[in-house]
Each structure stands twice: as structure tokens, then as C-alpha cells.
Design an enzyme around this catalytic site. Sequence first.
Site, PDB file in Angstrom:
ATOM      1  N   VAL A  92      -1.607  -9.302   5.896  1.00 33.92           N
ATOM      2  CA  VAL A  92      -1.687 -10.126   6.153  1.00 33.92           C
ATOM      3  C   VAL A  92      -1.388 -10.991   5.683  1.00 33.92           C
ATOM      4  O   VAL A  92      -1.594 -12.308   6.957  1.00 33.92           O
ATOM      5  CB  VAL A  92      -3.420 -10.514   6.380  1.00 33.92           C
ATOM      6  CG1 VAL A  92      -3.531  -9.357   6.860  1.00 33.92           C
ATOM      7  CG2 VAL A  92      -3.387 -10.374   4.814  1.00 33.92           C
ATOM      8  N   LYS A 144       1.144  -1.224  -0.102  1.00 31.66           N
ATOM      9  CA  LYS A 144       0.121   0.112  -0.501  1.00 31.66           C
ATOM     10  C   LYS A 144       1.241   1.537  -0.070  1.00 31.66           C
ATOM     11  O   LYS A 144       0.735   2.326  -0.701  1.00 31.66           O
ATOM     12  CB  LYS A 144      -0.611   0.005   1.210  1.00 31.66           C
ATOM     13  CG  LYS A 144      -1.890  -1.198   0.832  1.00 31.66           C
ATOM     14  CD  LYS A 144      -2.956  -0.859   2.384  1.00 31.66           C
ATOM     15  CE  LYS A 144      -3.757  -2.388   2.121  1.00 31.66           C
ATOM     16  NZ  LYS A 144      -4.483  -2.673   3.508  1.00 31.66           N
TER      17      LYS A 144
HETATM   18  N1  GLU Z   1      -5.397  -8.595   0.509  1.00 39.32           N
HETATM   19  C1  GLU Z   1      -5.774  -7.924   1.742  1.00 39.32           C
HETATM   20  C2  GLU Z   1      -7.504  -7.191   1.580  1.00 39.32           C
HETATM   21  O1  GLU Z   1      -7.548  -6.326   1.320  1.00 39.32           O
HETATM   22  C3  GLU Z   1      -4.812  -7.215   1.724  1.00 39.32           C
HETATM   23  C4  GLU Z   1      -4.896  -6.841   3.901  1.00 39.32           C
HETATM   24  C5  GLU Z   1      -3.238  -7.086   4.551  1.00 39.32           C
HETATM   25  O2  GLU Z   1      -2.674  -7.495   4.415  1.00 39.32           O
HETATM   26  O3  GLU Z   1      -4.053  -6.122   5.182  1.00 39.32           O
HETATM   27  O4  GLU Z   1      -8.859  -7.500   2.263  1.00 39.32           O
END
Ligand code: GLU
Length: 338
Positions: free
Chosen positions: A278, A86
Site C-alpha cells: 500500500v 510478506k
Molecule cells: N501495514 C499494512 C497492514 O497490515 C500492510 C498493508 C499492505 O501493504 O497491504 O494493514
Amino acid sequence: MSINQSGDEIDLLIGKMKTATSPFRAVLNSLHEKFRNNQEGDVADYIPELFKAKPDWFGVTVVTTKGQSFQVGDSRQNFSIQSVSKPFIFGAALDEHGRNKVLERVGVEPTGEAFNSISLDEESNRPFNPLVNAGAIATTDLITGKDYPSRVNRLFEIFSNYIGRDVHVDNSIFMSERTTGHRNRAIGHLMRNFEMVSNNFEESLELYFQQCSLVVDSHDLAVMGATLANQGVNPLTDVRAIAPNHVKDVLSIMLSCGMYDYAGEWAFRVGIPAKSGVGGGIVAVVPDVCGIGIFSPPLDKKGNSVRGVQVCEELSKEFGLHTFAVSEERQKLIQMLS
Ligand code: GLU
């Protein structure tokens, strides 16, 4: 390092890391040894494919701004980047559109809410910051291209510049993200309602799922961190990944919002910009010195890698890395001046 650390102090710190006897390698080995048997935490299971990760996997890599690399454990084990992506997309959006336009779409305020909360700032209708899902989807929406394949190529290019090699997506993770991504779609629709994302937001959601599914290892994360530590230039390839004036924007957001609901505690205890995901990855940045990449899938209740947090806490303590730490050298000067 402290905010006012001099060039000599930085060279000394890098010097300590790279000497032939390599005391730093020994430090990494002992941290790995110390934490590898910690069985706390749970592997994420809300996306079925993530639950396949082995709880024992544990790799740490440190890459300096001069390009030296130190690795221990499962440092080359692949995993999906998830939310660690991100801040890098936030940086790319800043490069592409400039600060003002990006800040019309996303705030820079930490939030005590869950990363996937379906909420926007009530006054501005903006997502709170680019590191919660809403803000991340809004910044991914700002990644442009004439059609979907060109946007995917642009996404890959952004990460290739940071990592120094071609990148690819784990297709099973991508399919798992897509089929379970109802909450993210709901967030997308809410933001469309307030015109915080483009007409094209459904395509941007697909792009976001691709972004989360990019395959990396701890070495890649360390190189990405080292690139930010090196004012945006990848120390292994000399390729610029982000404009120098946007590096501090990305690092500020990482320091205030990077570690889910542990962000405040993290800034207090560890004090270096970082982002976790995550999948069990953490990237941390010691400006002018190095990037740290850690992978260990078991997560604590806040969603951060248990062993990853422990390693960063110890490194920060041992080397005085907290942004506001007063180094011994500075302390001496303060005493001499008083
Ligand atoms: N793929 C995850 C989602 O958008 C990203 C979550 C994360 O790593 O915080 O739900």
C-alpha cells in the site's frame, strides 16, 4: 523469459540490457516518460502517515543477476515496504522451520477476499496464504529469537541480507500502524483462538508493524527481486538470503497471490512473480535475469500502484517475460522440429 529459456537466451537478454549504448536504459526512460503524467489512482490514506506521500513520486530500478543496475526517476525516494515484505518473511519462515511446519500454519491458496479480511480456511483454520494479513502475521509469528529485541534484530537481518545494507524502521509509520492496527489485532486474536499463532502473538503483531514500516527505495526492491532471481544470492554482495530450495516456493506464492485481488489478472497479463504494497512499491522477479523495483504511491481500486502495474505490463510484453511465453527462439526450434 519463458520457463525453458536456455542459458544462452538469458545471457542474450542480460547482454541486451547492459550494452554500452544501453538500449535498455532508453526503454526505461521512455516508460517513465510515458506514464509519469498518468494521474489515476489515490494515495493510501487508511494509515494517516502514508497519505503524506506525493502522488508524483515515480521511480523504477532494474538490477540484473550479474549486479548491473538501471534506474530512472525517483528511484532513491524512501518509502515504507508494507506488504512487499510478506513473501520475504514467508521465505525466512521456510528456512527456519521447513515446509511442513510452515504449511501447518498457513495455506498456499489465493483468495478473492480483501488483504485484511478477518477470515480463515474453515476446514483447516489456517489463513489462506502468507500474502494476506492473516497469513503474514502467522509467518511473522514464526520468526524466532530469545526475546523481542532479538526477534527485531532477526527481522532486520533477513532484510539486510536481501538488500545488502543495514535497514531501519520509519518510526512515524510504525506508530501510525500501531495506533490504527485494530483489524490486524482482531486477526491475531482469531488465529490465537485456533492456535494458529503462538502465545506470543501480541509481540508478533508488534514485529509485523515493524516489518511493514521498514524503509526502502525502488533500488532496494530491485536488489531484493534480483536476489530471488539469482536463486537466493544477493548479486551485489554474494550473501545468501534464502536457501535455494525455498526460492521457488516464494516465487510461486508471489505469482498466484502477490497482487491483491488483481492476482489472477496479473498472472494472465504479466505472468511474473511480484508483490505490491500500500506504500506504492512493487517488486517483480524475472528468474535468472533480474529484479524490478517500482515506487509510485497512487493506487488503483485493487490496491496496486497504477504506474507500477503499467510499467510491468509493458516490460513483460516488450521482452516476452511471461512465465509461459514462447520466445521467438523457441518458436524457431519448434518449427525446425516439426
Ligand atoms: N501495514 C499494512 C497492514 O497490515 C500492510 C498493508 C499492505 O501493504 O497491504 O494493514
